[in-house]
Write an enzyme that holds these catalytic residues in place. Structure first.
Site, mmCIF file in Angstrom:
data_model
loop_
_atom_site.group_PDB
_atom_site.id
_atom_site.type_symbol
_atom_site.label_atom_id
_atom_site.label_comp_id
_atom_site.label_asym_id
_atom_site.label_seq_id
_atom_site.Cartn_x
_atom_site.Cartn_y
_atom_site.Cartn_z
ATOM 1 C CB SER A 1 80.869 47.082 75.174
ATOM 2 O OG SER A 1 81.631 46.370 74.238
ATOM 3 C CG HIS A 2 79.224 47.182 71.087
ATOM 4 N ND1 HIS A 2 79.466 46.234 72.058
ATOM 5 C CD2 HIS A 2 77.938 47.052 70.739
ATOM 6 C CE1 HIS A 2 78.350 45.547 72.255
ATOM 7 N NE2 HIS A 2 77.407 46.020 71.475
ATOM 8 C CG ASP B 1 84.666 47.075 71.670
ATOM 9 O OD1 ASP B 1 85.880 47.036 71.950
ATOM 10 O OD2 ASP B 1 83.787 46.558 72.389
ATOM 11 C CG ASP C 1 84.931 47.459 76.171
ATOM 12 O OD1 ASP C 1 84.587 47.362 74.971
ATOM 13 O OD2 ASP C 1 84.781 46.535 76.982
ATOM 14 C CG ASP D 1 85.767 43.961 74.874
ATOM 15 O OD1 ASP D 1 85.339 44.734 73.990
ATOM 16 O OD2 ASP D 1 85.057 43.521 75.798
ATOM 17 N NE ARG D 2 81.810 43.533 71.121
ATOM 18 C CZ ARG D 2 80.553 43.249 70.837
ATOM 19 N NH1 ARG D 2 80.136 43.343 69.593
ATOM 20 N NH2 ARG D 2 79.710 42.888 71.776
ATOM 21 C CE LYS E 1 84.248 40.940 73.440
ATOM 22 N NZ LYS E 1 83.266 40.529 74.451
HETATM 23 C C1 VG1 Z 1 77.316 40.234 72.884
HETATM 24 C C2 VG1 Z 1 78.080 39.254 72.019
HETATM 25 C C3 VG1 Z 1 78.914 38.353 72.914
HETATM 26 C C4 VG1 Z 1 79.832 39.209 73.793
HETATM 27 C C5 VG1 Z 1 79.017 40.239 74.561
HETATM 28 C C6 VG1 Z 1 79.892 41.213 75.346
HETATM 29 O O1 VG1 Z 1 76.444 39.516 73.718
HETATM 30 O O2 VG1 Z 1 77.205 38.477 71.225
HETATM 31 O O3 VG1 Z 1 79.650 37.494 72.100
HETATM 32 O O4 VG1 Z 1 80.527 38.408 74.704
HETATM 33 O O5 VG1 Z 1 78.221 40.993 73.661
HETATM 34 O O6 VG1 Z 1 80.791 41.880 74.500
HETATM 35 P P1 VG1 Z 1 74.889 39.316 73.383
HETATM 36 O O7 VG1 Z 1 74.332 38.538 74.551
HETATM 37 O O8 VG1 Z 1 74.318 40.692 73.236
HETATM 38 O O9 VG1 Z 1 74.827 38.566 72.094
HETATM 39 V V1 VG1 Z 1 81.454 43.404 74.894
HETATM 40 O O10 VG1 Z 1 82.510 43.840 73.748
HETATM 41 O O11 VG1 Z 1 80.058 44.330 74.839
HETATM 42 O O12 VG1 Z 1 82.005 43.316 76.458
HETATM 43 CO CO CO Z 2 83.539 45.623 74.197
#
Ligand code: VG1
Ligand code: CO
Length: 543
Positions: A113-114, A277, A279, A281-282, A376
């Site tokens: 992800s990010h 981000d 991947d 999704d954000r 998302k």
């Molecule tokens: C974080 C965010 C959550 C999101 C998750 C995956 O989780 O708070 O809202 O769904 O990342 O996002 P956590 O448990 O670290 O708070 V992504 O864009 O990394 O797939």
């Molecule tokens: Co992501």
């Protein structure tokens, strides 16, 4: 070509959650590490046999190697068709769409992800199931259990697939199709949004600035904004995906996309500014002179969604994760539709989406989405906003101001304490929990506590119960203080503290977020003793 069975030994640390597994690249490069994990998935999801599997990634370092391994293992494990994005590039929402479009049994997304990328950065594996959403906890628990006893994995010895050339090839009994990872997604967006209207808005001088941060959304944004909507080429920044994301941190928020914030506050600001981000999704949304917080973005989009072609029938309901501000609830009440409050993580929304109970949903962590996929979707949110601008003819600031005047304003902020020793993070949680019994009725600053509890969720669709989903101190509709531990970090424990304050009086709608929330931050410090218990002077990241 023969299939080989290779003997292996388990790794103890492959805790596979619904957001997959994220680790440092070096961890994933250990012998058999990725193979063990993928074999555990094939073992636990027999539905993949004889079916189609979608494979994509965000282009980060190790992506191509991981994809070759996944294809060779899919072929050896009875998958009959693999669909993979050209260059290995497919965003998380696009993988979700491809699974649904092709009736695939599942999909892998190689992404952290990010989190930063490159040889010293992070790598990750996510696994999605046939509905296009992340595998649920029962499945991911089984996969984790399987990694602890894995003794062998299967691999096809066939030739490597040329990921850069589109078309069909064959690996044993498996057909491998390299596709344009953008085309189907772009077609879906054209169904949901009014491209003519947006084109016209741009032609009349409307300006957009989208920062792909050298991650997966570059090719998507290029195709959609520049090729299909005729926006000037410089509307998309950092459009080329790089293995190290250009050394950046593609976490679109006020810290890592600060240049967009600065641009939005300058005289040269385009009307709409956005970023996504690693991947895809954000999303982060800004207008000239205004930042739209993710919770506000959800609420405002929900209020305008019926004006967009894909949502003409109105919305069935809204869902937000518990820590996300309650702006969406106010809109739901106004629209007379239900509003669901779920634990953090997209899978909880998927059940509601599958059952047609909601049309739009979102998280405070810059995540927004709708019925169109089961993840998302960053670009979807940006296009939705662009379409709203084109339809209403208003500016972002006008839209936000009008929304707050009508529905009131939820000031919102999140403070992260990263990489804490687990005991310290636990101490913060336990310290607050110990006060739960005495908090209700107490007046702290200008607010009185109405309830204090640990959030649990009874899924209205499958009846399952999720416990320990975060601590909340609620001051009626006026404010909330929420604390939870991150489930996605790759090092130590992260404490997240969320602040929400609601105001309706016209005189209180134009404060700065910081001024509005300072009194709540002071209350949190008293209740949570963060400085004392974490040994930190303040949060590491404020978004
Ligand atoms: C974080 C965010 C959550 C999101 C998750 C995956 O989780 O708070 O809202 O769904 O990342 O996002 P956590 O448990 O670290 O708070 V992504 O864009 O990394 O797939
Ligand atoms: Co992501």
């Amino acid at each position: 070509m023969p299939t080989r069975e290779i003997t292996t030994k388990p790794y103890p640390d492959q805790k596979f959650g619904t957001a997959g597994l994220r680790k440092k690249v070096a961890v994933f490069q250990q012998p058999h590490y990725l193979e063990n994990l993928l074999q555990a998935v094939f073992d636990c999801v027999p539905e993949l046999r004889g079916k189609t599997l979608v494979i994509g990634g965000d282009g980060r370092f190790h992506n191509r190697a991981a994809i070759q391994t996944a294809i060779a293992m899919a072929a050896a494990n009875g998958v009959t068709k693999v669909i993979v994005g050209q260059g290995g590039i497919v965003s998380t929402p696009a993988v979700s769409h491809l699974i649904r479009l092709n009736g695939a049994a599942g999909g892998f997304v190689f992404s952290a992800s990010h989190n930063p990328a490159g040889p010293d950065g992070d790598f990750g594996v996510k696994f999605n199931i046939a509905n296009g959403g992340q595998a649920g906890e029962t499945t991911t628990d089984r996969i984790f259990a399987r990694t602890k006893e894995i003794a062998a994995y299967r691999l096809s010895d066939g030739a490597k697939i040329d990921l850069d050339r589109r078309g069909l090839s064959r690996l044993d009994d498996c057909e491998v199709e390299v596709i344009d990872g953008v085309a189907d997604y772009a077609a879906l967006m054209q169904k949901l949004f009014d491209f003519d209207r947006m084109k016209d808005w741009l032609k009349r001088g409307g300006r957009v600035c989208f920062d792909a941060m050298h991650a997966v959304t570059g090719p998507y944004a290029q195709r959609i904004f520049v090729d299909l909507l005729n926006a000037p080429a410089d509307s998309v920044l950092n459009a080329t995906p790089l293995e190290d994301f250009g050394g950046g941190h593609p976490d679109p928020n006020l810290i890592y996309a600060k240049h967009l914030v600065d641009l939005s506050n300058s005289a040269q600001s385009p009307e709409l500014l956005a970023a996504s981000d690693g991947d895809g999704d954000r999303n982060m949304i800004l207008g000239a002179g205004v930042f739209i917080s993710p919770g506000d973005s959800l609420a405002m989009l929900a209020a305008h969604l019926h004006k967009l072609p894909g949502y003409k029938g109105g919305i069935a309901g809204i869902a937000r994760s518990m820590p996300t501000c309650r702006a969406a609830d106010v809109v739901a009440t106004h629209l007379k539709v239900p509003c669901f409050e779920t634990p953090t993580g997209w899978k909880f929304f998927c059940n509601l989406l599958d059952a047609d109970r909601i049309t739009i949903c979102g998280e405070e962590s810059f995540g927004t989405g709708s019925t169109h996929v089961r993840e998302k979707d960053g670009l979807w949110a940006v296009l939705a906003w662009l379409n709203v601008l084109a339809v209403t003819g208003k500016t972002m600031l006008e839209l936000a101001t009008a929304h707050w005047a009508q529905h009131g304003r939820h000031y919102y902020q999140r403070h992260d304490y990263d990489e804490l020793p687990t005991e310290k993070a636990q101490a913060v949680m336990e310290g607050l929990k110990a006060q739960f019994a005495t908090l209700p009725g107490q007046t702290l600053g200008q607010w009185t506590v109405s309830s204090a509890d640990e959030f649990a969720y009874d899924d209205p669709i499958d009846g399952s119960r999720a416990t320990a989903q975060g601590l909340r101190v609620v001051f009626g509709d006026a404010a909330r203080l929420i604390v939870r531990l991150s489930g996605t970090g790759t090092k130590g424990a992260t404490v997240r503290v969320y602040f929400e304050r609601y105001e309706q009086a016209p005189a209180l709608l134009a404060m700065t977020t910081r001024d509005a929330l300072n009194p709540l931050v002071a209350i949190a410090e008293k209740l949570l003793r963060l400085t004392e218990l974490t040994g930190r002077k303040g949060p590491d990241v404020v978004t």
